[in-house]
Design a protein around this motif. Structure first.
Motif, PDB file in Angstrom:
ATOM      1  N   GLU A   1       0.831  -1.199   0.000  1.00 19.27           N
ATOM      2  CA  GLU A   1       0.000   0.000   0.000  1.00 19.27           C
ATOM      3  C   GLU A   1       0.870   1.256   0.000  1.00 19.27           C
TER       4      GLU A   1
ATOM      5  N   ILE B   1      -8.504  -1.571   1.553  1.00 19.37           N
ATOM      6  CA  ILE B   1      -8.009  -0.544   0.634  1.00 19.37           C
ATOM      7  C   ILE B   1      -8.837  -0.511  -0.655  1.00 19.37           C
TER       8      ILE B   1
ATOM      9  N   ASP C   1      -4.039   4.088   5.341  1.00 14.09           N
ATOM     10  CA  ASP C   1      -2.808   3.318   5.565  1.00 14.09           C
ATOM     11  C   ASP C   1      -2.521   3.184   7.056  1.00 14.09           C
TER      12      ASP C   1
ATOM     13  N   ILE D   1      -4.698   1.503  -6.293  1.00 15.91           N
ATOM     14  CA  ILE D   1      -5.084   0.787  -5.084  1.00 15.91           C
ATOM     15  C   ILE D   1      -5.657  -0.581  -5.443  1.00 15.91           C
TER      16      ILE D   1
END
Length: 300
Positions: free
Chosen positions: A50, A196, A162, A95
């Motif tokens: 990420e 995410i 995150d 993402i």
């Protein structure tokens, strides 16, 4: 003059912050990959993946912000404000790619679970990275909202995601260490991937709304209507109010009805007064007023 100086200072700060996002993101990325390398944890690998998205997205946002601040020209008479939305859309797409890679690694880890190496050191490094991410996310979101920069806000919000991811990963790995359940490591990676993906979807949705010329929020619309009413003395009414947002700019357009015998100079003075009031009340306001004679009135 003061307003122009303030806008220039704000634009310079946005560009400076977007550049530092690349540097800080790269540092966080190195910390997270170090944590994964030390432990061999798939969950920590997902967290590091990420961060790769964060760094690439920060670079795209930096470029998009530079483009969005280019003054209007012959080919772009309304400016380049929407460039920032494109960066947020691209970040959402990246993402999705990162989530698929994480899921692939998680499936492999479920099939061949491995014990963690040096978990204490790895988790401490990851926790340090999470703290740094959280502090920087707060700076970006606050500055982005103040400057009405969608790219900066999107970057900050993704960093908040995150941070939440890192907290969940650390908690899950601590539980795995306490219980000896190795399957918790890839399970946390799967949770990270879907988390995410969810945030990426919302990020893209919000940016697409901006590209589709969405109207200003209801609170801002009420403020616009109030400002027009309080500063249109001499006019008969206003109608057909339309608004749209494009990055930090908010376009406001409406029809102003004046008496048929009013001079052009007098009606222009009223328009100037309304425009000045709107620009003072609504950040980034760009106003267009269509003056009409009294037989065009719609309210009596």
């Amino acid at each position: 003059m003061t307003e122009n100086f303030t806008l220039m200072a704000s634009s310079a700060r946005v560009r400076r912050l977007s550049f530092w996002s690349i540097i800080i993101g790269a540092g966080i990325l190195l910390l997270k990959f170090a944590a994964w390398w030390i432990t061999g944890s798939v969950a920590l690998f997902s967290d590091a993946m990420e961060s790769i998205v964060n760094v690439v997205a920060a670079g795209v946002a930096w470029y998009a912000i530079r483009v969005s601040h280019i003054p209007a020209d012959a080919n772009h008479p309304f400016g380049h404000h929407k460039a920032e939305y494109l960066s947020a859309v691209l970040e959402g797409a990246m993402i999705a790619v990162a989530a698929l890679l994480i899921l692939q690694e998680a499936v492999m880890a479920f099939a061949f679970p491995q014990p963690l190496r040096e978990p204490g050191i790895g988790l401490a490094i990851n926790a340090l990275a999470a703290v740094g991410n959280g502090a920087w996310a707060f700076v970006l979101v606050r500055a982005g909202r103040a400057a009405r920069s969608p790219a900066l806000v999107a970057d900050g919000r993704h960093l908040w995601t995150d941070v939440v991811t890192s907290i969940g990963v650390i908690a899950g790995l601590l539980l795995a260490l306490a219980t000896g359940w190795l399957w918790l490591d890839p399970l946390m990676a799967v949770v990270v991937a879907f988390n995410i993906l969810w945030h990426g979807w919302h990020m893209v949705s919000a940016s697409v709304q901006g590209l589709m010329d969405v109207s200003v929020e209801s609170g801002d619309l009420a403020e616009i209507e109030r400002t027009i009413r309080e500063n249109c003395d001499g006019a008969l009414e206003f109608h057909d109010l339309k608004t749209r947002e494009a990055g930090r700019a908010r376009f406001i357009e409406f029809h102003l009805v004046v008496p048929a015998d009013m001079t052009v100079e007098r009606s222009h003075h009223i328009c100037d007064r309304i425009e000045d009031a709107l620009e003072a009340a609504v950040a980034g306001a760009q106003v267009t007023i269509h003056v009409e004679p009294d037989h065009k009135a719609k309210n009596g």
